[in-house]
Design an enzyme around this catalytic site. Structure first.
Site, mmCIF file in Angstrom:
data_model
loop_
_atom_site.group_PDB
_atom_site.id
_atom_site.type_symbol
_atom_site.label_atom_id
_atom_site.label_comp_id
_atom_site.label_asym_id
_atom_site.label_seq_id
_atom_site.Cartn_x
_atom_site.Cartn_y
_atom_site.Cartn_z
ATOM 1 N N CYS A 9 -8.574 -3.480 -0.561
ATOM 2 C CA CYS A 9 -9.499 -4.609 -0.690
ATOM 3 C C CYS A 9 -10.360 -4.446 -1.936
ATOM 4 O O CYS A 9 -10.894 -3.384 -2.199
ATOM 5 C CB CYS A 9 -10.414 -4.778 0.514
ATOM 6 S SG CYS A 9 -9.577 -5.164 2.026
ATOM 7 N N ARG A 67 -6.055 -1.861 -6.617
ATOM 8 C CA ARG A 67 -6.403 -1.243 -5.338
ATOM 9 C C ARG A 67 -5.404 -1.604 -4.246
ATOM 10 O O ARG A 67 -5.353 -0.941 -3.217
ATOM 11 C CB ARG A 67 -7.809 -1.687 -4.905
ATOM 12 C CG ARG A 67 -8.894 -1.255 -5.873
ATOM 13 C CD ARG A 67 -10.234 -1.831 -5.487
ATOM 14 N NE ARG A 67 -10.751 -1.261 -4.270
ATOM 15 C CZ ARG A 67 -11.502 -0.172 -4.198
ATOM 16 N NH1 ARG A 67 -11.814 0.474 -5.300
ATOM 17 N NH2 ARG A 67 -11.940 0.271 -3.055
ATOM 18 N N TRP A 101 -6.397 -6.531 1.717
ATOM 19 C CA TRP A 101 -5.256 -5.728 2.184
ATOM 20 C C TRP A 101 -5.322 -5.805 3.698
ATOM 21 O O TRP A 101 -6.225 -5.259 4.323
ATOM 22 C CB TRP A 101 -5.411 -4.298 1.679
ATOM 23 C CG TRP A 101 -4.193 -3.451 1.817
ATOM 24 C CD1 TRP A 101 -3.173 -3.326 0.924
ATOM 25 C CD2 TRP A 101 -3.867 -2.568 2.904
ATOM 26 N NE1 TRP A 101 -2.237 -2.434 1.391
ATOM 27 C CE2 TRP A 101 -2.631 -1.957 2.597
ATOM 28 C CE3 TRP A 101 -4.490 -2.249 4.112
ATOM 29 C CZ2 TRP A 101 -2.020 -1.041 3.443
ATOM 30 C CZ3 TRP A 101 -3.876 -1.336 4.951
ATOM 31 C CH2 TRP A 101 -2.652 -0.744 4.618
ATOM 32 N N ASN A 153 -14.641 -5.410 3.305
ATOM 33 C CA ASN A 153 -13.647 -4.334 3.210
ATOM 34 C C ASN A 153 -13.951 -3.377 4.359
ATOM 35 O O ASN A 153 -15.115 -3.062 4.592
ATOM 36 C CB ASN A 153 -13.807 -3.613 1.858
ATOM 37 C CG ASN A 153 -12.898 -2.402 1.730
ATOM 38 O OD1 ASN A 153 -11.919 -2.278 2.458
ATOM 39 N ND2 ASN A 153 -13.228 -1.520 0.815
ATOM 40 N N GLY A 154 -12.924 -2.936 5.078
ATOM 41 C CA GLY A 154 -13.147 -1.998 6.177
ATOM 42 C C GLY A 154 -12.656 -2.587 7.490
ATOM 43 O O GLY A 154 -11.884 -3.540 7.511
ATOM 44 N N GLU A 158 6.279 15.856 -4.561
ATOM 45 C CA GLU A 158 5.634 14.819 -5.354
ATOM 46 C C GLU A 158 6.678 13.911 -6.012
ATOM 47 O O GLU A 158 6.523 12.690 -6.055
ATOM 48 C CB GLU A 158 4.723 15.483 -6.403
ATOM 49 C CG GLU A 158 4.123 14.572 -7.453
ATOM 50 C CD GLU A 158 3.184 13.489 -6.908
ATOM 51 O OE1 GLU A 158 2.968 13.419 -5.684
ATOM 52 O OE2 GLU A 158 2.694 12.692 -7.725
ATOM 53 N N LYS A 163 6.857 9.873 -5.339
ATOM 54 C CA LYS A 163 6.810 8.877 -6.416
ATOM 55 C C LYS A 163 7.990 7.911 -6.283
ATOM 56 O O LYS A 163 7.846 6.709 -6.451
ATOM 57 C CB LYS A 163 6.863 9.543 -7.801
ATOM 58 C CG LYS A 163 5.634 10.282 -8.224
ATOM 59 C CD LYS A 163 4.499 9.415 -8.739
ATOM 60 C CE LYS A 163 3.429 9.214 -7.726
ATOM 61 N NZ LYS A 163 2.464 10.201 -7.442
ATOM 62 N N GLU A 187 7.560 5.554 -3.220
ATOM 63 C CA GLU A 187 6.505 4.567 -3.464
ATOM 64 C C GLU A 187 6.956 3.461 -4.403
ATOM 65 O O GLU A 187 6.615 2.301 -4.205
ATOM 66 C CB GLU A 187 5.324 5.234 -4.193
ATOM 67 C CG GLU A 187 4.424 6.065 -3.369
ATOM 68 C CD GLU A 187 3.301 6.605 -4.240
ATOM 69 O OE1 GLU A 187 2.171 6.192 -4.022
ATOM 70 O OE2 GLU A 187 3.558 7.434 -5.133
ATOM 71 N N HIS A 232 18.873 25.407 6.551
ATOM 72 C CA HIS A 232 18.373 25.238 7.924
ATOM 73 C C HIS A 232 18.446 23.787 8.370
ATOM 74 O O HIS A 232 17.772 23.403 9.329
ATOM 75 C CB HIS A 232 16.942 25.786 8.023
ATOM 76 C CG HIS A 232 16.864 27.234 7.647
ATOM 77 N ND1 HIS A 232 17.309 28.233 8.474
ATOM 78 C CD2 HIS A 232 16.448 27.839 6.506
ATOM 79 C CE1 HIS A 232 17.149 29.400 7.871
ATOM 80 N NE2 HIS A 232 16.635 29.176 6.677
ATOM 81 N N LYS A 262 -4.489 1.504 -3.551
ATOM 82 C CA LYS A 262 -4.876 2.636 -4.384
ATOM 83 C C LYS A 262 -5.850 3.543 -3.654
ATOM 84 O O LYS A 262 -5.751 4.760 -3.715
ATOM 85 C CB LYS A 262 -5.510 2.119 -5.680
ATOM 86 C CG LYS A 262 -5.977 3.206 -6.627
ATOM 87 C CD LYS A 262 -4.793 3.916 -7.232
ATOM 88 C CE LYS A 262 -5.194 5.073 -8.135
ATOM 89 N NZ LYS A 262 -4.058 5.978 -8.342
#
Ligand code: F6R
Length: 614
Positions: free
Chosen positions: A2, A27, A75, A101-102, A484, A488, A491, A507, A609
């Site tokens: 948001c 964001r 969002w 926001n929240g 990482e 990436k 995403e 394993h 974000k």
């Protein structure tokens, strides 16, 4: 998550608000809206989808040229991302407009109360209740500021609220609890934003707000109070980056720009860390040497990419300082009843400084009286403010949703922390510490060397546009790099990507290997224990089963060549520092592959974000 903008001043508010929202797009959001105060009425427009949809709608049916307004990119949490659920939400008699926001945790109760009183809800959101409650409070409150204070006392959960009152056009009122909000201080105008990017084009003077505070902005000034109405003050600071840092600078994506900024970012995060006597100094540390000497355990808490930086930190701290380190996902930390004492140092790593899980984790640690140190990129954000000390990473604003320079500078900060602890605890000699600092000082150059290979990596990406699954293997400090690299790719390219510790292969994961499966292999430098040779065996094993091995290995490492279908070399650096160079091809690969696949690299689907809800 948001984006929020508020403006009151002398310019047309629509332009300021829309531009602010554009700068907050990074964001993450799925709808956008604006509300303006026009001579006793609220006018608003809000649309599902990207900001362009809202701009198109406003283009077709223009809003008045007024000078007070609020805007929002949402969002979705409660209610689907539709026009109806987009913010701003307007109260029953259209006196108040609110953005939020929240999550308002007690919204169901409040909604039932309002419905019982005859209010008809226009959306499925939790936010709408705040608009109606403010309007009802305004029946008795002298102004919107007091109404906001009263309403906030009834709200549970995390929120930033920003509201306007149709009958008081020169005032925008906001409140925050566990959710970001900054004030931009102008001349004859003032701003509100989820972060400074919202107003950086107009002012670099900002005011940081505390927890549970209400702020009122008018053209003439800014007034802060507690939810109970008691006067309060924010902390004023100067933003040390400017508009150009928030622009793409000729790159197609912010992410690509940020990847290429990494030599400078790494250099900046190393700047000023050595005192005249050659000793390592961390200005914002704030924890005393004695406090640090007493530490007998470190717990690192973080999420996502920052968690992987924490994994590297564990290797570095345990090696150089001989202190046991646990690395914990912030979202899991509180729920396992962790053993914390006054001699435990909790290190919270967060680029944004606002990640709700990490914030709640440090609060939990502080209640247990453990010391908390933040490693953070965002000045004025909540996590460093609530910590006992902070190491700022100085990466500059990171706008691409996928973290790149944020990660590299977190690694640098982790190495600095490890070396600093080694210096204070005396677990390493001064010249050993100096030697590692010299190696770190060489890193910006090595990072540049890797970026100069971008074309090699892009060619590799072109060969993989049809790929639907990729594995990443690493050992030791290369293991978090593998994780990482996989993150990436997930995403940005939305394909199956998994990182494994190479030793775990047999394993289970090796069953995934089939003909043609691309496997990135992060090979440790040669000559350290059997680490390197074990990795080479792992590469042989997957290749024997048909995998296409894409190896990232030290320059001059001839042992890899026979088993590498593709080989990208990295400069020769110690194993602990290798993540700083080994991760670069993986960032470039994900960015390029996603671009070739036609994805929005800066705003990948479903992602935000800064994840400000738990
Ligand atoms: C991945 C990414 C996220 C963040 C995570 C934590 O590219 O950006 O996984 O690393 O959401 O965010 P911060 O560091 O802001 O706490």
């Amino acid at each position: 998550m948001c984006g929020i903008v508020g403006y009151v001043g002398g310019r047309p508010a629509q332009g300021v608000v829309i531009e602010g929202l554009r700068r907050l797009e990074y964001r993450g959001y799925d709808s956008a809206g604006i509300a303006l105060v026009d001579g006793g009425t609220i006018v608003s427009d809000k649309r599902a989808g990207k900001l362009a949809n809202l701009e198109k709608a406003i283009g077709e049916s223009p809003l008045p040229q007024v000078t007070t307004g609020i805007g929002h990119t949402r969002w979705a949490t409660h209610g689907a991302p539709t026009d109806r659920n987009a913010h701003p939400h307007v109260s029953q008699h259209r006196r108040v407009a609110v953005v939020h926001n929240g999550i308002l945790e007690n919204f169901a109760l409040l909604r039932a109360e309002l419905e019982h009183a005859g209010v008809e809800m226009a959306s499925e959101t939790d936010t709408e209740v705040a608009a109606h409650l403010l309007e009802r409070e305004l029946e008795t409150a002298p102004d919107l500021t007091v109404a906001m204070q009263r309403v906030c006392q009834r709200l549970e959960g995390a929120f930033t609220l920003v509201a306007v009152d149709a009958l008081d056009p020169d005032r925008v009122v906001a409140a925050r609890r566990n959710s970001p909000l900054v004030v931009g201080l102008g001349e004859g105008e003032n701003f509100l934003g989820s972060d400074v990017a919202a107003f950086i084009e107009h002012t670099r003077e900002a005011l940081e707000l505390g927890q549970d505070q209400v702020v009122t902005i008018t053209r003439e000034g800014v007034q802060v109070s507690g939810f109970d109405g008691s006067p309060a003050q924010g902390r004023q600071y100067h933003v040390d980056w400017d508009l150009s840092a928030a622009e793409k600078d000729g790159h197609d994506w912010f992410m690509r720009k940020e990847i290429f900024e990494q030599p400078r970012a790494v250099a900046d995060s190393l700047l000023g860390r050595r005192g005249a006597d050659g000793q390592l100094q961390l200005d914002e540390m704030r924890l005393s040497d004695q406090d640090l000497r007493d530490i007998d355990k470190i717990i690192i808490i973080a999420a996502g990419t920052s968690f992987y930086a924490g994994m590297v930190a564990k290797y570095a701290i345990e090696h150089w300082c001989r202190i046991p380190v646990e690395v914990e996902l912030a979202s899991e930390f509180r729920y396992r009843d962790p053993i914390l004492t006054t001699d435990t140092l909790v290190v919270a790593i967060s680029q944004s400084g606002e990640t709700a899980d990490t914030l709640q984790a440090i609060r939990h640690a502080r209640v247990q009286r453990s010391k908390v140190l933040a490693i953070c990129n965002t000045n004025g954000s909540t996590i460093p403010r609530e910590s006992d000390g902070v190491i700022y990473t100085h990466a500059g604003p990171e706008i691409g949703v996928a973290s790149t320079k944020g990660f590299l500078t977190q690694l640098v900060a982790c190495y600095l922390l490890a070396l600093y602890l080694a210096q204070i605890k005396g677990t390493r000699f001064g010249d050993e510490i100096s030697q590692v600092m010299d190696q770190l000082d060489d890193m910006p150059g090595h990072v540049q060397t890797m970026l100069d290979k971008a074309e090699e990596v892009y060619a590799l990406a072109r060969d993989h546009v049809e790929t639907r699954s990729v594995l990443f293997l690493g050992r030791h400090a290369g293991y978090p790099v593998a994780l990482e690299g996989a993150l990436k790719l997930k995403e940005l390219a939305y394909i199956h990507a998994e990182g494994f510790a190479a030793g775990e292969l047999k394993h289970g994961p090796i069953a995934l290997v089939e003909e043609g499966l691309p496997v990135f292999c992060v090979v440790p430098p040669q000559g350290r224990d059997q680490l390197h040779d074990k990795m080479v065996s792992g590469i042989q094993e997957v290749r024997a089963r048909g995998a296409r091995t894409l190896c990232i290995a030290e320059e001059g490492d001839a042992s890899i060549e026979p088993y590498a279908d593709a080989l990208i070399t990295v400069p020769s650096v110690p194993v602990l520092l290798q993540p700083l160079v080994a991760v670069l091809p993986l960032q470039l690969f994900a960015c390029e592959l996603a671009t070739l696949m036609g994805h929005d690299v800066d705003q990948p689907r479903n992602l935000a974000k800064s994840v400000t809800v738990e």
